[in-house]
Design an enzyme around this catalytic site. Structure first.
Site, PDB file in Angstrom:
ATOM      1  N   ASN A   9       0.628  -0.896   0.211  1.00  0.00           N
ATOM      2  CA  ASN A   9      -0.165  -0.124  -0.134  1.00  0.00           C
ATOM      3  C   ASN A   9       0.651   1.455  -0.379  1.00  0.00           C
ATOM      4  OD1 ASN A   9      -1.938   2.056   0.331  1.00  0.00           O
ATOM      5  ND2 ASN A   9      -2.176   1.494   2.596  1.00  0.00           N
ATOM      6  N   LYS A  11       0.394   4.439  -0.849  1.00  0.00           N
ATOM      7  CA  LYS A  11      -0.968   5.370  -0.078  1.00  0.00           C
ATOM      8  C   LYS A  11      -0.443   6.642  -1.006  1.00  0.00           C
ATOM      9  CE  LYS A  11       0.157   4.090   4.582  1.00  0.00           C
ATOM     10  NZ  LYS A  11       0.200   3.450   6.345  1.00  0.00           N
ATOM     11  N   HIS A  95      -9.563   0.826   5.119  1.00  0.00           N
ATOM     12  CA  HIS A  95      -7.801   0.996   5.526  1.00  0.00           C
ATOM     13  C   HIS A  95      -8.242   2.758   6.833  1.00  0.00           C
ATOM     14  CE1 HIS A  95      -4.031   2.626   6.581  1.00  0.00           C
ATOM     15  NE2 HIS A  95      -3.789   1.242   5.465  1.00  0.00           N
ATOM     16  N   GLU A  97      -7.022   4.823   7.901  1.00  0.00           N
ATOM     17  CA  GLU A  97      -7.251   5.899   7.207  1.00  0.00           C
ATOM     18  C   GLU A  97      -7.610   6.513   6.648  1.00  0.00           C
ATOM     19  OE1 GLU A  97      -2.797   5.068   5.396  1.00  0.00           O
ATOM     20  OE2 GLU A  97      -1.938   5.448   7.473  1.00  0.00           O
ATOM     21  N   GLU A 167      -5.341  -4.843  10.096  1.00  0.00           N
ATOM     22  CA  GLU A 167      -3.964  -3.781  11.069  1.00  0.00           C
ATOM     23  C   GLU A 167      -4.919  -3.101  12.029  1.00  0.00           C
ATOM     24  OE1 GLU A 167      -2.376  -2.379   6.828  1.00  0.00           O
ATOM     25  OE2 GLU A 167      -4.074  -1.301   7.552  1.00  0.00           O
ATOM     26  N   GLY A 173       2.164   2.365  10.959  1.00  0.00           N
ATOM     27  CA  GLY A 173       3.715   4.031  10.792  1.00  0.00           C
ATOM     28  C   GLY A 173       3.999   3.951  11.505  1.00  0.00           C
ATOM     29  N   SER A 213       3.523  -1.722  10.289  1.00  0.00           N
ATOM     30  CA  SER A 213       5.282  -1.920   9.939  1.00  0.00           C
ATOM     31  C   SER A 213       5.564  -3.144  10.670  1.00  0.00           C
ATOM     32  CB  SER A 213       5.461  -1.844  11.985  1.00  0.00           C
ATOM     33  OG  SER A 213       5.044  -0.225  12.267  1.00  0.00           O
TER      34      SER A 213
END
Ligand code: PEP
Length: 253
Positions: A9, A11, A95, A97, A167, A173, A213
């Site tokens: 991904n 992003k 996701h 985010e 996730e 991240g 991560s």
């Protein structure tokens, strides 16, 4: 037997030229891999270029998001037909985010999952708890809520065919990875919930990726867990050698 899946991904990283350069360097590094699916999710502007470069290879392209409506006055959005036209075979949905920065809820996730399935593509549905929710012992309840809401109305065959990415938000991240045991606990819980909703056969076929991560150094330990079927990788997928190493080490065996 579930085919492992390793997905990148990117992003909001990489121009068309950068994405093409990555793909040119990456494809030979994984050319011999025939026991896993490999998926690259570039920004939508680079989707057609990456999908085109991957055509005929063992690597597929994914969109990072899609709108559930087929067309209309939705400024800034892209439809399933558009990402399909660009060459995507998979779509990341929900996701964290998207959920936390753009207010996407389980109802929106469910609409998107249904649109992706109706178009014949594979959704990679992301779920996961925040740090506060984990510390409050709410992880299982959050996962159940996101699964029940996001997958509402799907048939057992559809649940068997989708991909779910666990996730934990606190691991995305941050450099802080879930331990293999934490990942396995969550994945076993997810598979149990899928079995309760759609039957054991569908649950056993559904692939569950870990994301948060993942790096070359921790990919093998995560992949060694029985309910971890691959990884969704952000930061460490931006470099072709790093992601190729994860493909090499992160395949359950
Ligand atoms: C992600 O973007 O889905 C992700 C897991 O990111 P990172 O690997 O950088 O934590």
């Amino acid at each position: 037997m579930r085919t492992p899946l390793l997905a990148a991904n990117w992003k909001m990283h990489k121009t068309v030229a950068e994405a093409t350069a990555f793909t040119t360097e990456f494809l030979p590094l994984v050319a011999g891999v025939d026991d896993a699916e490999i998926v690259l999710a570039p920004p939508v502007t680079a989707l057609a270029a990456v999908a085109g470069a991957c055509r005929g290879s063992n690597v597929a392209a994914a969109a990072q998001n899609v709108h559930w409506e087929a067309r209309g006055a939705f400024t800034g959005e892209v439809s399933l037909a558009m990402v399909q036209d660009a060459g995507a075979s998979h779509v990341i949905v929900g996701h964290s985010e998207r959920r936390h920065l753009f207010g996407e809820d389980d109802v929106a996730v469910n609409r998107k999952v249904r649109a992706v399935l109706a178009g014949g593509l594979s959704p990679i549905v992301c779920i996961g708890e925040t740090l506060a929710e984990r510390e409050a012992d709410e992880t299982a309840a959050v996962l159940d809520r996101q699964l029940d809401g996001g997958l509402a109305g799907l048939t057992a065959d559809e649940i068997a065919a989708i991909i779910i990415a666990y996730e934990p938000v606190w691991a995305i991240g941050t450099g802080r990875t879930a331990t293999p045991e934490q990942a396995q606990d969550a994945h076993a819980h997810i598979r149990g919930r899928l079995a309760a909703v759609a039957g054991q056969r569908a649950a056993d076929r559904c692939r569950l990726l870990y994301g948060g991560s993942v790096k070359p150094a921790n990919a093998a330990a995560l992949a060694s867990q029985p309910d971890v079927d691959g990884a969704l990788v952000g930061g460490a997928s931006l470099d072709p050698h790093s992601f190729a190493e994860i493909v090499g080490r992160g395949r359950p065996r």
